[in-house]
Write a protein that holds these residues in place. Structure first.
Motif, PDB file in Angstrom:
ATOM      1  N   CYS A 213     -48.565  -0.119 -27.605  1.00 22.40           N
ATOM      2  CA  CYS A 213     -48.097   0.651 -26.455  1.00 22.40           C
ATOM      3  C   CYS A 213     -48.990   0.313 -25.264  1.00 22.40           C
ATOM      4  O   CYS A 213     -50.198   0.192 -25.403  1.00 22.40           O
ATOM      5  CB  CYS A 213     -48.193   2.144 -26.782  1.00 22.40           C
ATOM      6  SG  CYS A 213     -47.851   3.202 -25.374  1.00 22.40           S
TER       7      CYS A 213
ATOM      8  N   PHE B  62     -49.592   2.135 -22.630  1.00 19.65           N
ATOM      9  CA  PHE B  62     -50.316   3.268 -22.050  1.00 19.65           C
ATOM     10  C   PHE B  62     -51.671   3.435 -22.739  1.00 19.65           C
ATOM     11  O   PHE B  62     -51.949   2.770 -23.740  1.00 19.65           O
ATOM     12  CB  PHE B  62     -49.484   4.538 -22.168  1.00 19.65           C
ATOM     13  CG  PHE B  62     -48.252   4.481 -21.319  1.00 19.65           C
ATOM     14  CD1 PHE B  62     -48.323   4.736 -19.958  1.00 19.65           C
ATOM     15  CD2 PHE B  62     -47.030   4.141 -21.868  1.00 19.65           C
ATOM     16  CE1 PHE B  62     -47.191   4.661 -19.159  1.00 19.65           C
ATOM     17  CE2 PHE B  62     -45.884   4.062 -21.075  1.00 19.65           C
ATOM     18  CZ  PHE B  62     -45.970   4.324 -19.720  1.00 19.65           C
TER      19      PHE B  62
ATOM     20  N   CYS C  42     -53.332   6.781 -23.440  1.00 25.59           N
ATOM     21  CA  CYS C  42     -53.593   8.225 -23.455  1.00 25.59           C
ATOM     22  C   CYS C  42     -54.908   8.469 -24.200  1.00 25.59           C
ATOM     23  O   CYS C  42     -55.096   7.933 -25.299  1.00 25.59           O
ATOM     24  CB  CYS C  42     -52.447   8.954 -24.136  1.00 25.59           C
ATOM     25  SG  CYS C  42     -50.859   8.567 -23.380  1.00 25.59           S
TER      26      CYS C  42
ATOM     27  N   CYS D  94     -55.067   9.328 -28.009  1.00 28.02           N
ATOM     28  CA  CYS D  94     -54.243   8.524 -28.926  1.00 28.02           C
ATOM     29  C   CYS D  94     -55.003   7.274 -29.382  1.00 28.02           C
ATOM     30  O   CYS D  94     -55.511   6.508 -28.560  1.00 28.02           O
ATOM     31  CB  CYS D  94     -52.959   8.131 -28.208  1.00 28.02           C
ATOM     32  SG  CYS D  94     -51.932   7.015 -29.177  1.00 28.02           S
TER      33      CYS D  94
ATOM     34  N   PRO E 192     -53.369   2.386 -28.993  1.00 27.01           N
ATOM     35  CA  PRO E 192     -53.653   1.156 -28.240  1.00 27.01           C
ATOM     36  C   PRO E 192     -54.897   0.419 -28.755  1.00 27.01           C
ATOM     37  O   PRO E 192     -54.891  -0.805 -28.886  1.00 27.01           O
ATOM     38  CB  PRO E 192     -53.852   1.660 -26.810  1.00 27.01           C
ATOM     39  CG  PRO E 192     -53.083   2.946 -26.756  1.00 27.01           C
ATOM     40  CD  PRO E 192     -53.249   3.549 -28.114  1.00 27.01           C
TER      41      PRO E 192
ATOM     42  N   ASP F  53     -44.499   2.506 -31.746  1.00 29.27           N
ATOM     43  CA  ASP F  53     -45.333   3.406 -30.950  1.00 29.27           C
ATOM     44  C   ASP F  53     -44.629   3.701 -29.624  1.00 29.27           C
ATOM     45  O   ASP F  53     -44.705   4.805 -29.107  1.00 29.27           O
ATOM     46  CB  ASP F  53     -46.699   2.766 -30.714  1.00 29.27           C
ATOM     47  CG  ASP F  53     -47.359   2.435 -32.048  1.00 29.27           C
ATOM     48  OD1 ASP F  53     -47.374   3.326 -32.915  1.00 29.27           O
ATOM     49  OD2 ASP F  53     -47.812   1.290 -32.250  1.00 29.27           O
TER      50      ASP F  53
ATOM     51  N   THR G  48     -41.222   6.330 -24.452  1.00 30.04           N
ATOM     52  CA  THR G  48     -41.801   7.237 -23.453  1.00 30.04           C
ATOM     53  C   THR G  48     -40.743   7.547 -22.387  1.00 30.04           C
ATOM     54  O   THR G  48     -39.787   6.785 -22.218  1.00 30.04           O
ATOM     55  CB  THR G  48     -43.008   6.595 -22.735  1.00 30.04           C
ATOM     56  OG1 THR G  48     -42.573   5.372 -22.153  1.00 30.04           O
ATOM     57  CG2 THR G  48     -44.159   6.341 -23.682  1.00 30.04           C
TER      58      THR G  48
ATOM     59  N   LYS H 280     -48.497  10.077 -17.833  1.00 24.71           N
ATOM     60  CA  LYS H 280     -47.978   8.751 -18.157  1.00 24.71           C
ATOM     61  C   LYS H 280     -46.588   8.596 -17.534  1.00 24.71           C
ATOM     62  O   LYS H 280     -45.661   8.127 -18.160  1.00 24.71           O
ATOM     63  CB  LYS H 280     -47.992   8.492 -19.663  1.00 24.71           C
ATOM     64  CG  LYS H 280     -47.409   9.583 -20.519  1.00 24.71           C
ATOM     65  CD  LYS H 280     -47.623   9.250 -21.987  1.00 24.71           C
ATOM     66  CE  LYS H 280     -46.988  10.272 -22.880  1.00 24.71           C
ATOM     67  NZ  LYS H 280     -47.312  10.140 -24.270  1.00 24.71           N
TER      68      LYS H 280
HETATM   69  S1  SF4 Z   1     -49.571   8.789 -26.953  1.00 27.01           S
HETATM   70 FE1  SF4 Z   1     -47.730   7.501 -26.917  1.00 27.01          FE
HETATM   71  S2  SF4 Z   1     -47.660   6.775 -24.788  1.00 27.01           S
HETATM   72 FE2  SF4 Z   1     -49.746   7.494 -25.101  1.00 27.01          FE
HETATM   73  S3  SF4 Z   1     -50.893   5.657 -25.768  1.00 27.01           S
HETATM   74 FE3  SF4 Z   1     -50.198   6.718 -27.629  1.00 27.01          FE
HETATM   75  S4  SF4 Z   1     -48.289   5.687 -28.172  1.00 27.01           S
HETATM   76 FE4  SF4 Z   1     -48.704   5.212 -26.009  1.00 27.01          FE
END
Ligand code: SF4
Ligand code: B12
Length: 614
Positions: free
Chosen positions: A279, A281, A283, A286, A289, A325, A362, A398
């Protein structure tokens, strides 16, 4: 702490590397008659909203992937046991093909780790001469491998080795072991020899213990972060794994045959499939990534179509969940997949007539794809889970907002795709806010009006492998115990308030229930029935039934904790947990998978032995 990133350009395996490894293993596997049991740990106390159906009616992809890899390299005598379906399975009593297995593998997520440790402890009851090599894997092994070993000298338990990666790491380990293995030698014995002569140290993605006593880890050695498979087309076919499943039963032992193919769909009507990973993004709560080393990994469109068709033909599965993801992560690549699936035909039958699928995206990327949502529907997409978290973007931004989220939901509904929002409740969000959209109930109302078909509300909970993890502890949010009851692993699933600075954390617990109750209730069930003429038909009504049943479980399981938070003394932690077992890399530096502040061994006492069978 996030998983460290490998050197730029060295994150991925070389093209063809997994295929070559599979080929090499096939060439040597005939000389080794291995029996393997792969168990998926599952704590039934986690059964409640929002996962009440998917948790048991979708055979998990991780254990199936490992099973597929074993069959693919020539080890057919492999059985997958899901604790979801076989709650009384006892590892100490397992026999397959009349034999104690050579390999016992355990896959676990963090919240199921209590069950995983019990299974591994039980497997250690098997007499050492026959005991299988115990290998732990899964997301818990990736983020907290140290917790899969026993550091208590007064007992024995835990894994012999943890795999902090994917198929390639396991197969690399097997290649080393099978190359060194003497005739008739047990896999445990060859593992210990390989470990002691340093033969495992070049395999990135392992954590293994050392010490004088079997089952007691005095220190842990970490071989580093795995290289990831970039081209997911190199993976073995998922069709192989489904034929290894143990049928659901209340028995402690294994049946003589696996679940017959024609019964697979009954127990696993949803088939999870790997389409993409990664992904764009970042966050802060999370780990995805960093796990993916900021890479976006994909299967080819044709391969995806063939897998869905293959699973339909072999097992009759017609509903698929993409374990993506963020499936819409890159527009051009997404369109490629959608166009192929929309037009794919097998034996003269369009794939879209047989396959319906669902995945995660997303809000931001859904809007980028807005004119292509009808194509997504044509390709078989019927529901999309979207992380809307807090729509006012106060918690994380995001690209979502109340207007954008509503627009995305309306467009999805118009295209016949069910919007399935995932929200995150947090300390500063009230249950209800007057004159703004900030409150939890206000946002749920907006989502419902915009067409949400299901609802997920979880409390922000510290997740290992994230930037926020340590800070949640040092900021004094993380609850250690309430009313004398300690927080256990199974409670760290977002359904229990285990991290909150709120003066009355019980209100947060009740807010979650109130949020669900405002969405799943007989009134909205009746309305969903009346509105069944819309493009998503009876699905909202079906989700209301699942939701109301799940809510009963959520109330049953979490209200006791709410009472403890209300009347008991709430003790909080001020520091993140440290490993009670010293940990270092095989090069004597800080271990890549070490939690914060993990002590390094005072002296490195590695025994380097010759690779001789014992
Ligand atoms: S929460 Fe969702 S949008 Fe944010 S980094 Fe993780 S996978 Fe990506
Ligand atoms: C699908 C999914 C679900 C489904 C699972 C349904 C099912 N029965 O399969 C549902 C929606 C129910 C779900 C729920 C939850 N999930 Co979830 N889920 C995922 C997701 C998106 C994909 C998992 C998957 O199938 N991956 C594909 C397979 C092929 O990969 P894999 O499982 O990682 O397995 C590979 C390796 O790990 C390894 N491996 C796995 N097992 C083993 C075993 C051995 C022996 C070896 C050698 C290797 C090995 O090899 C496999 C092949 O490459 C992951 C995120 C992700 N992208 O992985 C999160 C993830 C697994 N979920 C997570 C969490 C936290 C949850 C929830 C608590 C909700 C929440 N708060 O976010 C609940 C728990 C519900 C419950 N009761 O279990 C976390 C787990 C974190 C952790 N530390 O364990 C993950 C990693 C997401 C994240 N935030 O990081 N989830």
């Amino acid at each position: 702490m996030e998983l460290p990133r490998r050197a730029r350009g060295d994150e991925l395996l070389r093209s063809g590397e997994l295929i070559a490894l599979r080929k090499r293993l096939r060439a040597i596997s005939a000389r080794h008659d291995l029996v393997t049991v792969i168990a998926c740990a599952f704590d039934h106390r986690t059964r409640m909203l929002p996962f009440i159906y998917a948790d048991t009616r979708m055979a998990p992809a991780g254990v199936r992937a490992i099973g597929s890899a074993m069959v693919d390299i020539g080890f057919d005598k492999t059985r997958i046991v899901l604790q979801q379906w076989n709650p009384h399975f006892r590892a100490s009593q397992m026999r397959l093909d009349g034999r104690v297995p050579d390999l016992f593998m355990v896959s676990t997520m963090g919240m199921h780790s209590g069950r995983a440790m019990e299974m591994m402890k039980d497997a250690r009851r098997i007499d050492p001469a026959h005991r299988p090599l115990i290998i732990a894997g899964g997301s818990h092994a990736v983020y907290e491998p140290h917790l899969l070993f026993n550091g208590d000298a007064s007992q024995t338990g835990g894994a012999d080795v943890a795999i902090t990666g994917e198929e390639f790491v396991l197969l690399s380990l097997l290649e080393v072991l099978l190359t060194l293995r003497a005739d008739g030698e047990s896999m445990r014995s060859v593992f210990f020899r390989a470990r002691d002569c340093g033969a495992l140290d070049e395999i990135s993605g392992l954590v293994y213990p050392r010490g004088d006593r079997d089952g007691v880890a005095e220190e842990l050695l970490d071989t580093g972060v795995q290289r990831l498979l970039g081209d997911l087309d190199e993976l073995p076919s998922p069709v192989l794994g489904y034929r290894l499943l143990e049928a659901p039963s209340g028995a402690m032992t294994l049946a003589s045959q696996a679940l017959p193919p024609e019964r697979v769909r009954k127990h696993s009507p949803i088939g999870s499939v790997v389409l993409t990973f990664g992904c764009k993004f970042a966050c802060p709560y999370c780990p995805i990534p960093a796990y993916n080393q900021r890479q976006h990994r994909l299967k080819g469109p044709q391969r995806i179509a063939e897998e869905m068709w293959g699973l339909y033909k072999a097992y009759g599965i017609r509903n698929f969940f993409g374990v993506d993801d963020n499936f819409f992560n890159k527009k051009a690549l997404t369109l490629d997949i959608l166009e192929t699936l929309a037009s794919a035909e097998f034996d003269g039958v369009p794939l879209r007539r047989k396959a319906r699928w669902y995945t995660e995206v997303t809000v931001h990327d859904t809007l980028q794809m807005k004119e292509h949502l009808p194509l997504a529907h044509k390709a078989g997409v019927r529901a999309l889970w979207l992380g809307v978290e807090d729509m006012t973007a106060t918690l994380v931004n995001k690209g979502q907002s109340v207007d954008k989220t509503s627009e995305a939901f309306r467009l999805m509904r118009a295209a016949g795709i069910c919007p399935m929002p995932m929200m995150m409740h947090h300390d500063s969000q009230p249950l209800y806010s007057r004159g703004s959209q900030y409150g939890l109930l206000n946002q749920i109302n907006v989502l419902r009006k915009a067409g949400a078909v299901s609802l997920q509300v979880l409390m922000m909970t510290p997740s290992p492998g994230t930037i926020l993890y340590e800070k949640t502890f040092t900021d004094g949010l993380v609850i250690d115990s309430a009313g004398g009851k300690p927080v256990e692993a199974h409670m760290c699933d977002g359904n229990y308030i285990v991290a909150s600075k709120h003066a009355r954390p019980w209100r947060k617990q009740l807010n979650l229930l109130a949020g669900y109750l405002s969405f799943y209730n007989p009134l909205w069930f009746a309305i969903a029935l009346l509105r069944r003429g819309s493009k998503v038909g009876l699905k909202p009504a079906g989700m209301q039934i699942v939701g109301m049943l799940g809510l009963i479980q959520s109330i049953r399981r979490t209200s006791g904790w709410a009472l403890r938070l209300m009347f008991g003394r709430v003790k909080r932690l001020s520091r993140p947990p440290v490993s009670n077992i010293p940990m270092q890399s095989v090069h004597g530096t800080m271990a890549s998978h070490a939690p914060v502040e993990t002590p390094m061994p005072s002296r490195r006492h590695r025994v380097v032995a010759l690779p001789v069978a014992v």
